[in-house]
Enzyme design. Structure first.
Site, PDB file in Angstrom:
ATOM      1  N   GLU A 291       0.832  -1.201   0.000  1.00 38.62           N
ATOM      2  CA  GLU A 291       0.000   0.000   0.000  1.00 38.62           C
ATOM      3  C   GLU A 291       0.867   1.251   0.000  1.00 38.62           C
ATOM      4  O   GLU A 291       0.600   2.208  -0.734  1.00 38.62           O
ATOM      5  CB  GLU A 291      -0.922   0.002   1.214  1.00 38.62           C
ATOM      6  CG  GLU A 291      -1.828   1.211   1.291  1.00 38.62           C
ATOM      7  CD  GLU A 291      -2.697   1.324   0.055  1.00 38.62           C
ATOM      8  OE1 GLU A 291      -2.409   2.217  -0.774  1.00 38.62           O
ATOM      9  OE2 GLU A 291      -3.626   0.529  -0.103  1.00 38.62           O
ATOM     10  N   ASP A 295       1.097   4.248  -2.845  1.00 42.03           N
ATOM     11  CA  ASP A 295       0.872   5.666  -2.546  1.00 42.03           C
ATOM     12  C   ASP A 295       2.018   6.534  -3.051  1.00 42.03           C
ATOM     13  O   ASP A 295       1.798   7.613  -3.616  1.00 42.03           O
ATOM     14  CB  ASP A 295       0.698   5.860  -1.040  1.00 42.03           C
ATOM     15  CG  ASP A 295      -0.588   5.248  -0.508  1.00 42.03           C
ATOM     16  OD1 ASP A 295      -1.412   4.802  -1.318  1.00 42.03           O
ATOM     17  OD2 ASP A 295      -0.757   5.221   0.719  1.00 42.03           O
ATOM     18  N   SER A 559      -7.433   3.279  -2.971  1.00 42.13           N
ATOM     19  CA  SER A 559      -6.100   3.653  -2.514  1.00 42.13           C
ATOM     20  C   SER A 559      -5.220   4.115  -3.665  1.00 42.13           C
ATOM     21  O   SER A 559      -4.175   4.713  -3.426  1.00 42.13           O
ATOM     22  CB  SER A 559      -5.429   2.483  -1.792  1.00 42.13           C
ATOM     23  OG  SER A 559      -5.160   1.439  -2.687  1.00 42.13           O
TER      24      SER A 559
END
Length: 641
Positions: A291, A295, A559
């Site tokens: 994750e 990002d 996300s």
């Protein structure tokens, strides 16, 4: 996309599809956990005391003025020190709290914003301070070990007039990263067969940006630029130079993942631009590390010459709050995104406080702690973005599942936190046009950008292959039952109230159905999301994560959207010459006034659904205002609209 990455991603696609969705950590334990006794008295804990703001109504009014053209304080953002002086605790109040903590043997550190005081000590000391006992527990659901108070903590009367919230006494909550992979059943066919990179304003070819792949499931930041009209900014030399993006995350990562991704897609970037800040000891290299890689790769890829600061912390409420507080108090990042969250209702007293009524939707403190930080960010001009979740309109399903049998929970309409806070921009998800075919079924197509919800796949399989259950994967959205409708949504057509008869019920194998929470119906709450971009893994992306085996394809989730909006803000920061500030009042005003047309900054999302809220030519809790035309948004912001 470079030939090297393109060939590699194609070879990996089938294996990744067979692997199925990425596993995320489970969240708060709704079923009673097993109490295994008093926690070790000398175990160290970090507790943050959030202080009461002064003149909070005036603060909110000042924030509105900073993003309203023609107002007295338009674009007059405050420094951290100015925030502390105007709205933070006074020196005398802070001295009193610190003196009290010292009398209990606790050292403390004051944030420069005067918003909070961080302290560390033993669980025994904190138990005495807050008049409770802290025990260890083991979850009945997933064997998660944690500690928490056995009764509601009580603020000491000597400082209760100054302190509002204390976080860190419990490490029960574990937040979920909001990304998902293409499901295993897609190995039955040939999805992602072709790209139809269409928008509501006409065709944009997949080769407009040299780093784009044009292949659904293997999209890059170059494809995002094609979809949402970012290329005109690049052509003007707007690449994020002079801007800084911040990432708040709950896992550490390998910075080389990001540089490998940028290099392999052929993207020129500023060298040595990633800085890591480890908060409360930092996050671990674990299942959430991918994750963090996403990002950084997405935000830093959209804005290739912006600096990137990664604030990582342990995956607890205290870690999450402390990481946000540090990122905002540092006030270095012009924009900040996060891709972690939990259902908003997990913060309610009904699910956390022994003896609380099942209708008690008051916050146990975590929502208020985040809110104070977000208010500070807004008045400092820092734009904030949070993923809205990947469980459609039923946010608890990814954490608790859903069903009617013993040991199962119902699936009420719920939204995700912190995305539901009115002072952060909630990032929703869409499916971009593509064609697909599974098993012996015919080729089918998503012909226009649609609200992301996998019911379109479920319907296809039910008709042509065999029944599957992918409920309720899709872009998060709905109505908060805690935060009231904010001023910027007051005149927006399509804003909804909460639905009636929404309850979280657990079908206890021994006691039968047990209602844990009844939510208010017809509540005029904050609607999410605000802005959406492509998030469906079937029209998803490639990313690089050492912890997930290297190159990954067929990945999506909101996300991806939150950091993309973060990177877009860095471009707007360079283009306009100043911070953008809180997006929400600005984008809602533009949409309300200009609607959807060739010159609008927005594209309406008229099709699809997130299992409850349908796409429409206006605001919907499926896709929010819609998707962006970044070049048009940039033109409006530069013109002072």
């Amino acid at each position: 996309m470079s030939a090297k990455l393109h060939r590699k991603s194609l070879s990996l696609s089938l294996g990744l599809l067979l692997a199925g969705a990425s596993a995320g950590a489970l969240a708060a334990n709704i079923k009673p956990a097993v109490d295994v006794g008093t926690a070790s008295a000398d175990q160290t804990a970090h507790v943050t005391l959030f202080l009461k703001l002064h003149h909070e109504a005036a603060l909110e009014d000042y924030i509105r003025q900073t993003v309203t053209p023609g107002s007295a304080h338009y674009q007059q953002f405050l420094t951290t020190q100015q925030f502390a002086q105007r709205y933070g605790a006074t020196d005398a109040e802070i001295a009193r709290v610190q003196s009290y903590l010292r009398s209990k043997g606790l050292n403390s550190e004051v944030l420069p914003s005067h918003l909070a005081i961080r302290t560390s000590g033993s669980l025994s000391q904190f138990g005495q301070l807050f008049q409770t006992s802290i025990h260890n527990y083991v979850s009945r659901e997933n064997d998660h070990n944690f500690h928490k108070p056995v009764s509601a903590p009580q603020l000491p009367s000597a400082i209760a007039d100054v302190v509002d919230v204390a976080t860190g006494l419990s490490n029960e909550k574990v937040y979920r990263p909001h990304h998902v992979a293409s499901p295993a059943f897609t190995s039955l066919g040939t999805p992602n067969a072709k790209a139809n990179a269409l928008s509501n304003k006409g065709s944009r070819g997949p080769n407009d940006n040299p780093t784009a792949s044009g292949v659904p499931g293997q999209y890059t930041v170059g494809d995002v630029a094609n979809f949402y009209d970012i290329n005109p900014l690049y052509q003007r030399g707007v690449v994020g130079e002079g801007s800084t993006v911040g990432i708040v995350t709950l896992s550490s990562f390998y910075p080389s993942d990001a540089t490998t991704y940028w290099s392999d897609i052929g993207l020129a970037t500023k060298p040595d631009r990633i800085t890591q800040v480890h908060v409360d000891g930092g996050g671990a290299i674990d299942g959430g590390s991918g994750e963090t890689s996403i990002d950084v790769e997405q935000s830093g890829g959209i804005a290739p010459y912006a600096n990137v600061i990664v604030y990582d912390a342990p995956n607890t409420t205290a870690g999450y709050v402390d990481a946000f507080a540090r990122a905002v108090s540092d006030n270095t990042a012009d924009s900040i995104s996060t891709s972690w969250g939990l259902p908003e209702i997990f913060n309610f007293a009904a699910l956390n406080t022994p003896g609380a009524s099942i209708t008690d939707t008051t916050d146990v403190g975590d929502l208020r702690a985040f809110h104070k930080i977000f208010l500070e960010a807004a008045v400092q001009g820092q734009s904030l973005f949070a993923a809205s979740g990947d469980s459609g309109a039923y946010d608890t399903v990814r954490d608790l599942g859903a069903g009617t049998g013993a040991g199962q929970y119902t699936a009420p309409l719920t939204v995700d936190s912190p995305a539901s806070d009115p002072f952060i921009t909630a990032a929703g998800g869409t499916t971009t046009p593509y064609s697909y075919q599974f098993g012996t079924g015919p080729t089918a197509s998503v012909t226009q950008e649609s609200v992301w919800g996998w019911d379109y796949l479920q319907n296809y399989f039910a008709q042509y292959v065999h029944p599957i259950n992918v409920f309720s994967t899709g872009g998060g959205g709905g109505v908060s039952v805690y935060w009231h409708r904010p001023f910027y949504q007051a005149f927006t057509f399509g804003i909804r109230r909460s639905e009636p008869n929404q309850s979280l019920v657990y079908n206890d194998p021994s006691a039968g159905p047990t209602t844990l929470l009844q939510m208010p119906g017809h509540f005029a709450g904050r609607n999410v999301p605000d802005i959406s971009l492509n998030a469906d893994p079937e029209t998803g992306y490639v990313f690089v994560s050492t912890n997930d085996g290297g190159l990954n394809s067929g990945e999506g989730g909101t996300s991806f959207v939150a950091p993309q909006l973060n990177g877009i803000t860095a471009l707007l920061r360079q283009s306009t010459g100043h911070r953008v500030g809180l997006w929400n009042p600005q984008v809602y005003a533009l949409q309300n006034f200009f609607g959807y047309n060739f010159f609008s900054p927005f594209n309406s999302v008229n099709a699809g659904d997130n299992w409850f809220y349908n796409g429409a030519p206006h605001y919907t809790p499926g896709a929010g205002i819609g998707t962006l035309d970044v070049a048009n948004l940039d033109a409006f912001l530069r013109a002072g609209f």
